[in-house]
Scaffold this motif. Structure first.
Motif, PDB file in Angstrom:
ATOM      1  N   VAL A  74       0.845  -1.193   0.000  1.00  0.00           N
ATOM      2  CA  VAL A  74       0.000   0.000   0.000  1.00  0.00           C
ATOM      3  C   VAL A  74       0.877   1.238   0.000  1.00  0.00           C
ATOM      4  CG1 VAL A  74      -1.981  -1.083   1.132  1.00  0.00           C
ATOM      5  CG2 VAL A  74      -0.225  -0.003   2.518  1.00  0.00           C
ATOM      6  N   LYS A  75       0.341   2.310  -0.540  1.00  0.00           N
ATOM      7  CA  LYS A  75       1.012   3.610  -0.555  1.00  0.00           C
ATOM      8  C   LYS A  75       0.333   4.531   0.454  1.00  0.00           C
ATOM      9  CE  LYS A  75       3.815   2.908  -4.055  1.00  0.00           C
ATOM     10  NZ  LYS A  75       5.233   2.852  -3.850  1.00  0.00           N
ATOM     11  N   SER A  76       1.055   5.510   0.924  1.00  0.00           N
ATOM     12  CA  SER A  76       0.498   6.502   1.827  1.00  0.00           C
ATOM     13  C   SER A  76      -0.692   7.183   1.156  1.00  0.00           C
ATOM     14  CB  SER A  76       1.574   7.534   2.175  1.00  0.00           C
ATOM     15  OG  SER A  76       1.045   8.508   3.036  1.00  0.00           O
ATOM     16  N   GLY A  77      -1.813   7.257   1.852  1.00  0.00           N
ATOM     17  CA  GLY A  77      -3.011   7.880   1.309  1.00  0.00           C
ATOM     18  C   GLY A  77      -3.956   6.917   0.614  1.00  0.00           C
ATOM     19  N   GLN A  78      -3.533   5.667   0.428  1.00  0.00           N
ATOM     20  CA  GLN A  78      -4.374   4.659  -0.229  1.00  0.00           C
ATOM     21  C   GLN A  78      -5.445   4.165   0.744  1.00  0.00           C
ATOM     22  OE1 GLN A  78      -2.187   1.395  -1.976  1.00  0.00           O
ATOM     23  NE2 GLN A  78      -3.987   0.075  -2.027  1.00  0.00           N
ATOM     24  N   ALA A  79      -6.676   4.018   0.251  1.00  0.00           N
ATOM     25  CA  ALA A  79      -7.774   3.509   1.081  1.00  0.00           C
ATOM     26  C   ALA A  79      -7.548   2.036   1.389  1.00  0.00           C
ATOM     27  CB  ALA A  79      -9.102   3.707   0.374  1.00  0.00           C
ATOM     28  N   VAL A  80      -7.668   1.672   2.665  1.00  0.00           N
ATOM     29  CA  VAL A  80      -7.534   0.266   3.063  1.00  0.00           C
ATOM     30  C   VAL A  80      -8.888  -0.342   3.406  1.00  0.00           C
ATOM     31  CG1 VAL A  80      -5.125   0.447   3.776  1.00  0.00           C
ATOM     32  CG2 VAL A  80      -6.927   0.866   5.449  1.00  0.00           C
ATOM     33  N   CYS A  81      -9.842   0.491   3.835  1.00  0.00           N
ATOM     34  CA  CYS A  81     -11.201   0.004   4.062  1.00  0.00           C
ATOM     35  C   CYS A  81     -12.177   1.175   4.018  1.00  0.00           C
ATOM     36  CB  CYS A  81     -11.335  -0.789   5.356  1.00  0.00           C
ATOM     37  SG  CYS A  81     -10.652  -0.082   6.806  1.00  0.00           S
ATOM     38  N   VAL A  82     -13.467   0.829   3.964  1.00  0.00           N
ATOM     39  CA  VAL A  82     -14.534   1.827   3.933  1.00  0.00           C
ATOM     40  C   VAL A  82     -15.351   1.669   5.204  1.00  0.00           C
ATOM     41  CG1 VAL A  82     -16.556   2.668   2.686  1.00  0.00           C
ATOM     42  CG2 VAL A  82     -14.614   1.746   1.411  1.00  0.00           C
ATOM     43  N   LEU A  83     -15.521   2.775   5.917  1.00  0.00           N
ATOM     44  CA  LEU A  83     -16.240   2.799   7.184  1.00  0.00           C
ATOM     45  C   LEU A  83     -17.502   3.637   7.020  1.00  0.00           C
ATOM     46  CD1 LEU A  83     -16.126   2.292  10.350  1.00  0.00           C
ATOM     47  CD2 LEU A  83     -15.029   4.513  10.476  1.00  0.00           C
ATOM     48  N   GLU A  84     -18.658   3.051   7.340  1.00  0.00           N
ATOM     49  CA  GLU A  84     -19.908   3.820   7.303  1.00  0.00           C
ATOM     50  C   GLU A  84     -20.159   4.377   8.688  1.00  0.00           C
ATOM     51  OE1 GLU A  84     -24.491   3.337   5.897  1.00  0.00           O
ATOM     52  OE2 GLU A  84     -23.661   1.743   7.132  1.00  0.00           O
ATOM     53  N   ALA A  85     -20.328   5.699   8.754  1.00  0.00           N
ATOM     54  CA  ALA A  85     -20.635   6.361  10.015  1.00  0.00           C
ATOM     55  C   ALA A  85     -21.613   7.486   9.712  1.00  0.00           C
ATOM     56  CB  ALA A  85     -19.362   6.916  10.656  1.00  0.00           C
ATOM     57  N   MET A  86     -22.687   7.546  10.439  1.00  0.00           N
ATOM     58  CA  MET A  86     -23.718   8.571  10.266  1.00  0.00           C
ATOM     59  C   MET A  86     -24.209   8.642   8.819  1.00  0.00           C
ATOM     60  SD  MET A  86     -22.179  11.514  12.796  1.00  0.00           S
ATOM     61  CE  MET A  86     -20.568  11.541  12.023  1.00  0.00           C
ATOM     62  N   LYS A  87     -24.455   7.489   8.222  1.00  0.00           N
ATOM     63  CA  LYS A  87     -24.986   7.355   6.856  1.00  0.00           C
ATOM     64  C   LYS A  87     -24.022   7.852   5.781  1.00  0.00           C
ATOM     65  CE  LYS A  87     -29.073   6.033   8.347  1.00  0.00           C
ATOM     66  NZ  LYS A  87     -29.545   4.713   8.240  1.00  0.00           N
ATOM     67  N   MET A  88     -22.753   8.029   6.139  1.00  0.00           N
ATOM     68  CA  MET A  88     -21.727   8.472   5.185  1.00  0.00           C
ATOM     69  C   MET A  88     -20.679   7.375   5.044  1.00  0.00           C
ATOM     70  SD  MET A  88     -22.339  11.776   4.362  1.00  0.00           S
ATOM     71  CE  MET A  88     -20.760  12.385   3.878  1.00  0.00           C
ATOM     72  N   GLU A  89     -20.201   7.168   3.815  1.00  0.00           N
ATOM     73  CA  GLU A  89     -19.114   6.227   3.582  1.00  0.00           C
ATOM     74  C   GLU A  89     -17.798   6.994   3.649  1.00  0.00           C
ATOM     75  OE1 GLU A  89     -19.612   3.907   0.047  1.00  0.00           O
ATOM     76  OE2 GLU A  89     -21.632   3.284   0.607  1.00  0.00           O
ATOM     77  N   ASN A  90     -16.889   6.544   4.512  1.00  0.00           N
ATOM     78  CA  ASN A  90     -15.606   7.209   4.725  1.00  0.00           C
ATOM     79  C   ASN A  90     -14.478   6.242   4.415  1.00  0.00           C
ATOM     80  OD1 ASN A  90     -16.611   9.721   6.286  1.00  0.00           O
ATOM     81  ND2 ASN A  90     -17.577   8.013   7.342  1.00  0.00           N
ATOM     82  N   ASP A  91     -13.562   6.640   3.533  1.00  0.00           N
ATOM     83  CA  ASP A  91     -12.371   5.836   3.286  1.00  0.00           C
ATOM     84  C   ASP A  91     -11.438   5.979   4.474  1.00  0.00           C
ATOM     85  OD1 ASP A  91     -13.149   4.942   0.782  1.00  0.00           O
ATOM     86  OD2 ASP A  91     -12.039   6.477  -0.304  1.00  0.00           O
ATOM     87  N   VAL A  92     -10.883   4.867   4.923  1.00  0.00           N
ATOM     88  CA  VAL A  92      -9.839   4.886   5.949  1.00  0.00           C
ATOM     89  C   VAL A  92      -8.544   4.629   5.196  1.00  0.00           C
ATOM     90  CG1 VAL A  92      -8.955   3.835   8.052  1.00  0.00           C
ATOM     91  CG2 VAL A  92     -11.428   4.016   7.702  1.00  0.00           C
TER      92      VAL A  92
END
Length: 118
Positions: free
Chosen positions: A71-89
């Motif tokens: 993986v590279k710095s800044g690359q998404a490793v997972c997607v987290l849903e919080a408060m009906k929003m999808e957030n890349d981690v």
């Protein structure tokens, strides 16, 4: 004996601190959580490396890497849903995925270790 409330990774702990005389052996005292916290998902033990943690409580919608992937710095490793929003981690560092400590569909708390990159 002095008592303090200490917050570590979003979890509050009530800690008692005893001042000792020089040469005295400390008595072992365990810190007890103030509020009940959800247990971490049953997963592989956390490997040595950079721990990528959940920035907020939510549900893991997708895991975008596998153990052994680069993986590279800044690359998404997972997607987290919080408060009906999808957030890349995203990974904060370049490296190889050493462990994945969550599963798709699991609920996580703030600070839960999701992926370890080394």
């Amino acid at each position: 004996m002095k008592r303090y409330n200490i917050t570590v990774n979003g979890k509050a702990y009530d800690v008692a601190v005893e001042e000792l005389d020089a040469g005295a052996a400390p008595a072992p005292v365990a810190a007890a959580p103030v509020a009940a916290a959800a247990p971490a998902p049953a997963a592989a033990p956390v490997a040595d490396g950079t721990k990528i943690t959940a920035p907020m409580p939510g549900t893991i919608l997708d895991i975008k890497v596998a153990v052994g992937d680069s993986v590279k710095s800044g690359q998404a490793v997972c997607v987290l849903e919080a408060m009906k929003m999808e957030n890349d981690v995203n990974s904060p560092v370049d490296g190889k995925v050493l462990s994945i400590n969550t599963t798709k569909g699991s609920s996580v708390e703030t600070g839960a270790v999701l992926v370890v990159v080394g």
